[in-house]
Design a protein around this motif. Structure first.
Motif, short mmCIF file in Angstrom:
data_model
loop_
_atom_site.label_atom_id
_atom_site.label_comp_id
_atom_site.label_asym_id
_atom_site.label_seq_id
_atom_site.Cartn_x
_atom_site.Cartn_y
_atom_site.Cartn_z
N ALA A 25 0.81 -1.22 0.00
CA ALA A 25 0.00 0.00 0.00
C ALA A 25 0.84 1.26 0.00
CB ALA A 25 -0.94 0.00 1.20
N VAL A 26 2.05 1.20 0.48
CA VAL A 26 2.89 2.40 0.57
C VAL A 26 3.78 2.58 -0.66
CG1 VAL A 26 2.89 2.42 3.07
CG2 VAL A 26 4.69 1.20 1.87
N LEU A 27 3.81 1.60 -1.55
CA LEU A 27 4.68 1.70 -2.71
C LEU A 27 3.96 2.35 -3.89
CD1 LEU A 27 6.32 -1.85 -2.69
CD2 LEU A 27 7.25 0.28 -1.81
N LYS A 28 4.52 3.41 -4.38
CA LYS A 28 4.01 4.06 -5.58
C LYS A 28 5.21 4.66 -6.29
CE LYS A 28 0.46 5.53 -7.99
NZ LYS A 28 -0.68 4.76 -8.40
N CYS A 29 5.57 4.09 -7.42
CA CYS A 29 6.77 4.55 -8.14
C CYS A 29 6.39 5.05 -9.52
CB CYS A 29 7.76 3.40 -8.29
SG CYS A 29 8.34 2.74 -6.74
N TYR A 30 7.04 6.10 -9.93
CA TYR A 30 6.88 6.63 -11.27
C TYR A 30 8.26 6.62 -11.92
CZ TYR A 30 2.45 8.34 -9.49
OH TYR A 30 1.21 8.43 -8.93
N VAL A 31 8.37 5.93 -13.04
CA VAL A 31 9.65 5.83 -13.73
C VAL A 31 9.50 6.52 -15.07
CG1 VAL A 31 11.35 4.25 -14.69
CG2 VAL A 31 10.15 3.64 -12.60
N THR A 32 10.45 7.37 -15.39
CA THR A 32 10.43 8.08 -16.66
C THR A 32 11.85 8.26 -17.15
OG1 THR A 32 9.76 10.13 -17.76
CG2 THR A 32 10.44 10.32 -15.47
N ASN A 33 11.98 8.48 -18.44
CA ASN A 33 13.30 8.76 -19.00
C ASN A 33 13.53 10.26 -19.15
OD1 ASN A 33 11.51 9.20 -21.06
ND2 ASN A 33 12.69 8.09 -22.61
N LEU A 34 12.60 11.06 -18.65
CA LEU A 34 12.74 12.52 -18.73
C LEU A 34 13.71 13.01 -17.66
CD1 LEU A 34 8.96 13.35 -19.13
CD2 LEU A 34 10.68 13.28 -20.92
N PRO A 35 14.60 13.94 -18.00
CA PRO A 35 15.55 14.45 -17.01
C PRO A 35 14.84 15.26 -15.91
CG PRO A 35 15.96 15.43 -19.18
CD PRO A 35 14.81 14.50 -19.32
#
Length: 102
Positions: A25-35
Motif C-alpha cells: 500500500a505504501v509503494l508508488k513509483c513513477y519511472v520516466t526517462n525525462l531528465p
C-alpha cells in the motif's frame, strides 16, 4: 473476503495477506526517462493522473467506432498505424474542446 481464511464454517483473518497488502500500500513509483531538471516530479505525477483520459479515448474508439484489432509485424506499418490513431485521437480531442461536448 480477500483478507479472510475460510475453512468450512470457520472464518479467520489471513494475517499474511493483510501484512502483504500493508507493505504494498505504501509503494508508488513513477519511472520516466525525462531528465529531472527539465520535467519536475510533480509534472510526471500529474501527467500520470491524466492517463485515464487517454484510456477513455481508446475505449471510446474501440467501442463506439467498433474498431477491431489490427496486427502489424513491420516497424513501418506499426509506426504508420500509431501515427494515424494518435492523429485521429488528437483531432477528436480538439473537436471536443472547441465544441464543448463531453
Amino acid at each position: 473476503m480477500r483478507f479472510l481464511k475460510v475453512t468450512g464454517a470457520d472464518k479467520e483473518r489471513d494475517e499474511k495477506v493483510i501484512e502483504r497488502a500493508r507493505m504494498l500500500a505504501v509503494l508508488k513509483c513513477y519511472v520516466t526517462n525525462l531528465p529531472i531538471d527539465t520535467v519536475p516530479a510533480t509534472k510526471v505525477i500529474s501527467a500520470h493522473h491524466d492517463l485515464w483520459q487517454v484510456e477513455a479515448s481508446f475505449k471510446m474508439t474501440k467501442s463506439d467506432l467498433r474498431a477491431r484489432p489490427i496486427f502489424h509485424r513491420e516497424k513501418d506499418s506499426i509506426d504508420a498505424h500509431l501515427t494515424v490513431v494518435f492523429a485521429a485521437l488528437a483531432t477528436g480531442r480538439h473537436l471536443q474542446e472547441i465544441s464543448g461536448l463531453p
